[in-house]
Write a protein that holds these residues in place. Structure first.
Motif, PDB file in Angstrom:
ATOM      1  N   ASP A  12       0.887  -1.168   0.000  1.00 51.54           N
ATOM      2  CA  ASP A  12       0.000   0.000   0.000  1.00 51.54           C
ATOM      3  C   ASP A  12       0.921   1.213   0.000  1.00 51.54           C
ATOM      4  OD1 ASP A  12      -2.244   1.670   0.182  1.00 51.54           O
ATOM      5  OD2 ASP A  12      -2.134   1.698   2.363  1.00 51.54           O
ATOM      6  N   PHE A  13       1.249   1.685  -1.197  1.00 55.66           N
ATOM      7  CA  PHE A  13       2.256   2.732  -1.390  1.00 55.66           C
ATOM      8  C   PHE A  13       1.728   4.079  -0.937  1.00 55.66           C
ATOM      9  CE2 PHE A  13       4.737   5.852  -3.633  1.00 55.66           C
ATOM     10  CZ  PHE A  13       6.018   5.313  -3.690  1.00 55.66           C
ATOM     11  N   GLY A  14       2.544   4.771  -0.165  1.00 48.92           N
ATOM     12  CA  GLY A  14       2.216   6.136   0.238  1.00 48.92           C
ATOM     13  C   GLY A  14       3.435   7.018   0.047  1.00 48.92           C
ATOM     14  N   THR A  15       3.235   8.316  -0.023  1.00 45.17           N
ATOM     15  CA  THR A  15       4.373   9.199  -0.257  1.00 45.17           C
ATOM     16  C   THR A  15       5.313   9.229   0.944  1.00 45.17           C
ATOM     17  OG1 THR A  15       2.974  11.056   0.393  1.00 45.17           O
ATOM     18  CG2 THR A  15       3.261  10.684  -1.969  1.00 45.17           C
ATOM     19  N   LYS A  16       4.782   9.058   2.166  1.00 47.47           N
ATOM     20  CA  LYS A  16       5.621   9.067   3.373  1.00 47.47           C
ATOM     21  C   LYS A  16       5.896   7.664   3.888  1.00 47.47           C
ATOM     22  CE  LYS A  16       3.943  13.535   4.940  1.00 47.47           C
ATOM     23  NZ  LYS A  16       2.974  14.188   5.796  1.00 47.47           N
ATOM     24  N   ARG A  17       4.841   6.848   3.989  1.00 55.60           N
ATOM     25  CA  ARG A  17       4.928   5.486   4.535  1.00 55.60           C
ATOM     26  C   ARG A  17       4.276   4.518   3.570  1.00 55.60           C
ATOM     27  NH1 ARG A  17       2.631   8.447   7.909  1.00 55.60           N
ATOM     28  NH2 ARG A  17       0.662   7.558   7.268  1.00 55.60           N
ATOM     29  N   THR A  18       4.756   3.292   3.607  1.00 51.61           N
ATOM     30  CA  THR A  18       4.192   2.242   2.763  1.00 51.61           C
ATOM     31  C   THR A  18       3.867   1.035   3.631  1.00 51.61           C
ATOM     32  OG1 THR A  18       5.359   3.021   0.802  1.00 51.61           O
ATOM     33  CG2 THR A  18       4.686   0.712   0.816  1.00 51.61           C
ATOM     34  N   GLY A  19       2.611   0.611   3.577  1.00 50.69           N
ATOM     35  CA  GLY A  19       2.187  -0.569   4.311  1.00 50.69           C
ATOM     36  C   GLY A  19       2.503  -1.821   3.507  1.00 50.69           C
ATOM     37  N   ILE A  20       2.922  -2.870   4.216  1.00 51.56           N
ATOM     38  CA  ILE A  20       3.284  -4.113   3.545  1.00 51.56           C
ATOM     39  C   ILE A  20       2.597  -5.281   4.240  1.00 51.56           C
ATOM     40  CG2 ILE A  20       5.199  -5.656   2.914  1.00 51.56           C
ATOM     41  CD1 ILE A  20       6.960  -3.122   2.843  1.00 51.56           C
ATOM     42  N   ALA A  21       2.023  -6.155   3.426  1.00 49.75           N
ATOM     43  CA  ALA A  21       1.388  -7.375   3.925  1.00 49.75           C
ATOM     44  C   ALA A  21       1.917  -8.540   3.095  1.00 49.75           C
ATOM     45  CB  ALA A  21      -0.128  -7.288   3.804  1.00 49.75           C
ATOM     46  N   THR A  53      10.965 -16.490  -0.337  1.00 51.67           N
ATOM     47  CA  THR A  53      10.550 -16.793  -1.702  1.00 51.67           C
ATOM     48  C   THR A  53       9.244 -16.050  -1.966  1.00 51.67           C
ATOM     49  OG1 THR A  53      11.529 -18.974  -1.462  1.00 51.67           O
ATOM     50  CG2 THR A  53      10.059 -18.651  -3.331  1.00 51.67           C
ATOM     51  N   VAL A  54       9.300 -15.077  -2.850  1.00 52.04           N
ATOM     52  CA  VAL A  54       8.130 -14.274  -3.201  1.00 52.04           C
ATOM     53  C   VAL A  54       7.803 -14.547  -4.663  1.00 52.04           C
ATOM     54  CG1 VAL A  54       7.205 -11.925  -3.405  1.00 52.04           C
ATOM     55  CG2 VAL A  54       8.717 -12.510  -1.493  1.00 52.04           C
ATOM     56  N   GLU A  55       6.558 -14.924  -4.897  1.00 50.13           N
ATOM     57  CA  GLU A  55       6.128 -15.298  -6.247  1.00 50.13           C
ATOM     58  C   GLU A  55       5.599 -14.102  -7.042  1.00 50.13           C
ATOM     59  OE1 GLU A  55       2.044 -17.401  -7.312  1.00 50.13           O
ATOM     60  OE2 GLU A  55       3.521 -18.834  -6.546  1.00 50.13           O
ATOM     61  N   ARG A  56       4.983 -13.155  -6.337  1.00 54.39           N
ATOM     62  CA  ARG A  56       4.328 -12.024  -6.992  1.00 54.39           C
ATOM     63  C   ARG A  56       4.220 -10.887  -5.990  1.00 54.39           C
ATOM     64  NH1 ARG A  56       1.361 -11.140 -11.251  1.00 54.39           N
ATOM     65  NH2 ARG A  56       1.553 -13.299 -11.871  1.00 54.39           N
ATOM     66  N   VAL A  57       4.237  -9.664  -6.515  1.00 48.47           N
ATOM     67  CA  VAL A  57       4.051  -8.477  -5.685  1.00 48.47           C
ATOM     68  C   VAL A  57       2.790  -7.767  -6.166  1.00 48.47           C
ATOM     69  CG1 VAL A  57       5.025  -6.241  -5.023  1.00 48.47           C
ATOM     70  CG2 VAL A  57       6.516  -8.240  -5.199  1.00 48.47           C
ATOM     71  N   LEU A  58       1.944  -7.411  -5.225  1.00 47.63           N
ATOM     72  CA  LEU A  58       0.733  -6.642  -5.534  1.00 47.63           C
ATOM     73  C   LEU A  58       0.983  -5.204  -5.133  1.00 47.63           C
ATOM     74  CD1 LEU A  58      -1.889  -9.024  -3.894  1.00 47.63           C
ATOM     75  CD2 LEU A  58      -0.964  -9.134  -6.209  1.00 47.63           C
ATOM     76  N   ILE A  59       0.589  -4.289  -5.989  1.00 46.11           N
ATOM     77  CA  ILE A  59       0.753  -2.878  -5.681  1.00 46.11           C
ATOM     78  C   ILE A  59      -0.606  -2.213  -5.817  1.00 46.11           C
ATOM     79  CG2 ILE A  59       1.885  -0.726  -6.343  1.00 46.11           C
ATOM     80  CD1 ILE A  59       3.946  -3.185  -7.521  1.00 46.11           C
ATOM     81  N   GLY A  60      -1.023  -1.584  -4.733  1.00 45.01           N
ATOM     82  CA  GLY A  60      -2.316  -0.914  -4.733  1.00 45.01           C
ATOM     83  C   GLY A  60      -2.392   0.126  -5.835  1.00 45.01           C
ATOM     84  N   GLN A  61      -3.560   0.198  -6.456  1.00 43.87           N
ATOM     85  CA  GLN A  61      -3.816   1.185  -7.501  1.00 43.87           C
ATOM     86  C   GLN A  61      -4.872   2.144  -6.970  1.00 43.87           C
ATOM     87  OE1 GLN A  61      -4.997  -0.515 -11.237  1.00 43.87           O
ATOM     88  NE2 GLN A  61      -4.242   1.264 -12.345  1.00 43.87           N
ATOM     89  N   ASP A  71      -3.610  11.291  -7.048  1.00 38.28           N
ATOM     90  CA  ASP A  71      -2.365  12.050  -7.192  1.00 38.28           C
ATOM     91  C   ASP A  71      -1.113  11.206  -6.967  1.00 38.28           C
ATOM     92  OD1 ASP A  71      -4.034  14.181  -7.632  1.00 38.28           O
ATOM     93  OD2 ASP A  71      -3.834  14.996  -5.607  1.00 38.28           O
ATOM     94  N   VAL A  72      -1.171  10.243  -6.072  1.00 43.14           N
ATOM     95  CA  VAL A  72       0.009   9.447  -5.727  1.00 43.14           C
ATOM     96  C   VAL A  72       0.420   8.492  -6.859  1.00 43.14           C
ATOM     97  CG1 VAL A  72      -1.145   7.504  -4.594  1.00 43.14           C
ATOM     98  CG2 VAL A  72       1.096   8.223  -3.785  1.00 43.14           C
ATOM     99  N   GLU A  73      -0.432   8.311  -7.849  1.00 41.67           N
ATOM    100  CA  GLU A  73      -0.149   7.386  -8.959  1.00 41.67           C
ATOM    101  C   GLU A  73       1.153   7.744  -9.680  1.00 41.67           C
ATOM    102  OE1 GLU A  73      -0.592   4.079 -11.440  1.00 41.67           O
ATOM    103  OE2 GLU A  73      -1.556   4.548  -9.541  1.00 41.67           O
ATOM    104  N   THR A  74       1.466   9.034  -9.814  1.00 37.27           N
ATOM    105  CA  THR A  74       2.710   9.454 -10.458  1.00 37.27           C
ATOM    106  C   THR A  74       3.913   8.881  -9.719  1.00 37.27           C
ATOM    107  OG1 THR A  74       1.538  11.555 -10.701  1.00 37.27           O
ATOM    108  CG2 THR A  74       3.759  11.496 -11.520  1.00 37.27           C
ATOM    109  N   GLU A  75       3.865   8.958  -8.377  1.00 33.19           N
ATOM    110  CA  GLU A  75       4.957   8.416  -7.554  1.00 33.19           C
ATOM    111  C   GLU A  75       5.023   6.893  -7.672  1.00 33.19           C
ATOM    112  OE1 GLU A  75       7.230  10.338  -5.983  1.00 33.19           O
ATOM    113  OE2 GLU A  75       6.141  11.941  -6.988  1.00 33.19           O
ATOM    114  N   ILE A  76       3.866   6.247  -7.731  1.00 28.76           N
ATOM    115  CA  ILE A  76       3.829   4.780  -7.843  1.00 28.76           C
ATOM    116  C   ILE A  76       4.462   4.352  -9.166  1.00 28.76           C
ATOM    117  CG2 ILE A  76       2.336   2.760  -8.044  1.00 28.76           C
ATOM    118  CD1 ILE A  76       0.395   4.178  -6.101  1.00 28.76           C
TER     119      ILE A  76
END
Length: 140
Positions: A12-21, A53-61, A71-76
């Motif tokens: 869960d990408f953020g400009t300051k912090r990013t959450g990871i699960a 071992t990581v098979e795939r990465v999901l990135i929030g849209q 707005d954060v999409e540019t940074e993503i």
């Protein structure tokens, strides 16, 4: 058929912090892993993907209600360019993350967290990443 023995990681990408699960190795359970300061995200991923071992990465849209990018999409997109160079063989999937922050906040309320604990933005980001992961696992 042999069960999958690799994790799926959600961001869960953020400009300051990013959450990871992350899932367990059988990809049955989604759990919050951590929250990372976004400037340190790539270092964290290199270390984590180097150890697990990581098979795939999901990135929030992040989309607006009308479906246009937030707005954060540019940074993503900048992050994804770097990610693709660092991990050229790692597939990634974008996952619609509309309403995940609201759902994460409701989860905090439902789980009985006190008001002070609910102000913890890092926890909110981690729960949001977990919801992104759950949506991917259970809606496909």
């Amino acid at each position: 058929m042999q069960p999958t023995m690799a994790r799926i990681l959600a961001i869960d990408f953020g400009t300051k912090r990013t959450g990871i699960a992350v899932t367990d190795e059988l990809q049955l359970i989604a759990s919050g892993l951590t929250t990372v300061e976004t400037p340190k995200l790539m270092d964290f991923l290199k270390k984590y993907i180097g150890q697990e071992t990581v098979e795939r990465v999901l990135i929030g849209q992040p989309l607006q209600k009308d479906g246009t990018p937030s707005d954060v999409e540019t940074e993503i997109k900048k992050f994804l360019e770097i990610f693709s160079k660092e991990f050229p063989d790692m597939p990634f999937t974008r996952v619609d993350e509309r309403y995940t922050s609201k759902m994460a906040f409701q989860t905090m309320i439902d789980s009985g967290l006190k008001k002070k604990q609910r102000r913890n933005k890092a926890l909110l980001d981690e729960i949001s990443a977990t919801i992104i992961l759950q949506q991917y696992l259970y809606n496909d």
